[in-house]
Scaffold this motif. Structure first.
Motif, PDB file in Angstrom:
ATOM      1  N   ARG B 399       0.788  -1.231   0.000  1.00 50.11           N
ATOM      2  CA  ARG B 399       0.000   0.000   0.000  1.00 50.11           C
ATOM      3  C   ARG B 399       0.820   1.280   0.000  1.00 50.11           C
ATOM      4  N   ALA B 400       2.121   1.194   0.158  1.00 53.01           N
ATOM      5  CA  ALA B 400       2.909   2.419   0.334  1.00 53.01           C
ATOM      6  C   ALA B 400       4.231   2.346  -0.407  1.00 53.01           C
ATOM      7  N   GLY B 401       4.785   3.515  -0.681  1.00 53.44           N
ATOM      8  CA  GLY B 401       6.093   3.592  -1.319  1.00 53.44           C
ATOM      9  C   GLY B 401       7.242   3.598  -0.326  1.00 53.44           C
ATOM     10  N   PRO B 423       1.449   3.784  -4.610  1.00 52.86           N
ATOM     11  CA  PRO B 423       0.298   3.472  -5.462  1.00 52.86           C
ATOM     12  C   PRO B 423      -0.723   4.608  -5.479  1.00 52.86           C
ATOM     13  N   PHE B 424      -1.496   4.683  -6.558  1.00 56.77           N
ATOM     14  CA  PHE B 424      -2.565   5.661  -6.682  1.00 56.77           C
ATOM     15  C   PHE B 424      -3.500   5.536  -5.487  1.00 56.77           C
ATOM     16  N   SER B 430       3.195   5.033 -10.069  1.00 58.11           N
ATOM     17  CA  SER B 430       3.798   4.506  -8.846  1.00 58.11           C
ATOM     18  C   SER B 430       5.165   3.891  -9.075  1.00 58.11           C
ATOM     19  N   ILE B 431       5.543   3.681 -10.330  1.00 56.68           N
ATOM     20  CA  ILE B 431       6.845   3.051 -10.546  1.00 56.68           C
ATOM     21  C   ILE B 431       7.974   4.077 -10.502  1.00 56.68           C
TER      22      ILE B 431
END
Lengths: 484, 484
Positions: B399-401, B423-424, B430-431
């Motif tokens: 769920r998180a970067g 992620p959106f 998100s990449i």
């Protein structure tokens, strides 16, 4: 005709893919590599069953299709090797710096993780290598993503049989159910692309279809990345010195390249720029006239080729040099510059255009007429053309993803350094490749762990490095362990 | 108020940027690094002039703004260092293999080249570090792209002055005219985004604005990548063992983090999950009540905060724990699960929500209620929580970067391993990251040269490696020269 996937079947495929995402993400890279190798082995073992179906559905000859199976399984094994080796995870570690200014720096450890279920739109022209078991599938599986392939209608039975072989191999190897799925039907593919469980999509096909699907992906409530490999003209520019040194070979090589696979390659050289007075008309005409008739991939593609060829032949300033199973047209740079939109439109099939230039300035103007392409080729002599090459290469680099010297663009090696991509309209997403190791990056996102205890971290991020993978630690790449 | 850029001015800025693209792409990395260092030096030298303007326009305090200048110039220097070192170019070389099966493999050499002019939409909340000289600008310049910044209307005079300093530094250092430009006005920014000369865009701002601009970028006749950093809730999950070990410190640290910079950070912790019966109400109330009043960035942001706060306070099941310059709300996991859309909506400003969970299953359900976020934090005790951490970390990773252990999400280190993305809806794309070395990748595309003579290749791809940069040769990273 194979029936479309029903809504209930699609729901099941997407549910299975979504459920496979977490176990796939949690799988050890070396274990995942084993699953991918099992798929490659199973496809090789099934080649005798699959190739005849492919021949019947695609009209492509057996040696070409056997080569495609070998390319596809070689590609899967390449990803398995790189995955086990560790580079695909791009591990980056910056150890804590309590003395950093203006504030202390925490320990940060970054790794690439899979995006989630990937939808792959298979291509018509490579029944294996850009279809069910192709590059998009291989790179997404290597990334750790479940894959749902939307079969191309040109080879429905082959798609089903190939998917069965792959799913059985994955099951036997212990991969999660839902790691791979197949769907059929245009509307079904669009429905899948809109589904929130799909997190990215790969596509190989036409510019209009790719652009339409890209817009769907980008305007969903939750937009997702869409990687489309669309169309390309692949111009080849030949210098006078190259003509003088090896004109006949060039003419033969060009005709062989543009007629390979009945001209049904995205890397087909669609234009050949020659100096006026090149004297190769007879050789070009002879080589083109010697091409044997062959069936195209499908009636639809054959009809598209016929109408495209009719259109091109009627463009003012374009004349026919040779016609038959393969067609060679001719024009000049001034004519091309007068009607670029008409002449620079891809015609998928065995046709190419010789464009004569009257001066180096006309050659440069010809180069500058192009937009984005997968490839651009210079045929030149290193010593005689040093100055001209220095002038042209930056222009080719600005317009293409692969720049070739004294080669032909058909044939795409699968390796670390390959780049199969290019500025729009050759792709949507020019910063990514659909062939080669880095194709996996399209389906991975980074996650950085901050100040996380060693025991809790993913194994590849821990201090010790028992597998000896390459990691960037405090800026330098090393296989050493982390010293705190 | 600074007037909008006129159509004629915009045309000039875009023409200049387009004309700078080729010389920038052709510039040697070490030379470009020098230009970037000159910008950093000039900004440091101008800090005494710029910071007072920033204070007046943003209401942020001097130490914070001085720190931001240091962060911005440190970031520019980091990119200059990495650019000169070579890793930013990601050189990959596969030497020819005439014996490769099924076909011989050509020599392929791959390098990252700049996309072209990049449009940067500046953010309101970091007048330096995510604005005119911020991370998007620094990473795009490092990639070799001309940059056009659309100034944020919250600090117009600062934007103009900063741009003047940067442009003068670039000019004096010998960078091409058009390397950097500034535009003002909402409609002007949209017009620039639609212009075919712009090849990519970066954005930091709200979800609706980011999504609207992303759609414009994706549906242009020639779609371009759009990197948007949008919004994030940054949940923090606290275990019982962590409360037992250091509950008071946790309460204090949390309040300091969510009120830092008047809560105007994209990494503000918007929710704190605590076990029911945590006993920290008094400590939380006391710490929140001790926060001093401070002006927000603008009247518009202040009004948005007020209405967002009013909305949150009226949600059923949400009650006020503490109010004043900072506000702390409270709810429970069952209430959150009953109304996720109402409770999980970002409110930009000094407010956060304590969410009590009654069991570990409720805690897990709370985690699973989240979509994409820039960060997710676990406050736990390594030995007591080993099992729980192993269960939660994969859910946070999905769920998180950035996943933090026993830290607070505000404060983003600028380094190789950093990832600022997710992620959106925390980002579109998100990449990619907007902070850290790999932020430059957003503005680079690969080009592979096939069988190209050494003398004609870009210097970094030649056999010799006099600068000793790291290159991947036949799969392994090395600083050696190429042996054929």
């Amino acid at each position: 005709m194979t029936p479309d996937t029903t809504p209930a079947e699609l729901e099941q495929v997407l549910t299975d893919a979504a459920e496979a995402a977490a176990p796939l993400a949690a799988s050890e890279p070396a274990v995942r590599a084993g699953w991918i190798r099992a798929v490659a082995d199973a496809l090789d073992a099934a080649a005798d069953e699959l190739v005849p179906i492919a021949m019947r559905e695609s009209s492509l000859p057996e040696p070409r299709l056997r080569g495609e199976v070998a390319r596809s399984t070689g590609q899967l094994r390449m990803f398995a090797d790189v995955l086990a080796e560790g580079s695909l995870l791009e591990v980056v570690i910056d150890t804590a710096d309590p003395d950093a200014k203006p504030v202390p720096r925490p320990d940060l450890r970054r790794v690439l993780v899979p995006l989630g279920p990937v939808l792959v739109f298979a291509a018509s022209n490579f029944p294996f290598a850009f279809s069910v078991p192709g590059g998009d599938t291989a790179s997404a599986l290597a990334a750790g993503c479940p894959v749902v392939v939307k079969a191309h209608p040109g080879h429905p039975e082959l798609s089903v049989k190939t998917a069965e072989v792959m799913m059985e191999a994955l099951r036997a190897a212990g991969a999660p159910a839902g790691t791979f799925g197949l769907i059929q039907g245009f509307d079904v593919g669009v429905a899948a692309l809109k589904d929130p469980r799909i997190t990215a999509a790969g596509f190989t096909g036409s510019v209009p279809a790719g652009k339409a699907l890209h817009e769907i992906a980008a305007t969903r409530p939750e937009p997702i990345p869409f990687y489309g490999e669309l169309g390309s003209l692949n111009p080849v520019f030949v210098t006078q010195a190259a003509i003088d040194a090896r004109g006949n070979d060039l003419a033969g090589g060009f005709v062989a390249s543009f007629t390979l696979g009945v001209g049904q390659f995205c890397t087909k050289p669609g234009l050949l720029f020659l100096p006026a007075g090149h004297g190769l008309e007879d050789r070009l005409t002879e080589a083109t006239g010697g091409v044997a008739a062959a069936k195209m991939l499908s009636d639809k593609i054959s009809e598209g080729f016929s109408s495209g060829l009719d259109r091109l032949r009627k463009v003012e300033g374009v004349r026919v040099l040779s016609e038959g199973p393969a067609t060679l047209l001719q024009t000049t740079v001034p004519e091309l510059l007068a009607r670029p939109d008409e002449i620079l439109e891809e015609c998928f099939g065995p046709v190419s255009i010789v464009v004569e230039y009257g001066s180096v300035d006309e050659l440069v103007a010809g180069v500058e007429a192009f937009g984005g392409n997968l490839t651009a080729t210079l045929q030149a002599e290193e010593s005689a053309d040093a100055e001209l090459a220095a002038r042209l290469l930056p222009l080719l680099t600005a317009r293409a993803g692969r720049v070739l010297w004294n080669g032909w663009p058909t044939g795409v090696a699968v390796s670390w350094a390959q780049h199969h991509g290019g500025p729009f309209p050759s792709t949507v997403g020019s910063i990514h490749t659909s062939v080669g190791v880095t194709a996996a990056r399209r389906f991975q996102r980074p996650v950085a762990y901050q100040d996380t205890p060693d025991a809790v971290l993913p194994a590849v991020l821990r201090d010790a490095n028992p597998a000896g993978i390459s990691r960037r630690i405090n800026g330098a790449i090393t296989t050493a362990e982390v010293s705190r």
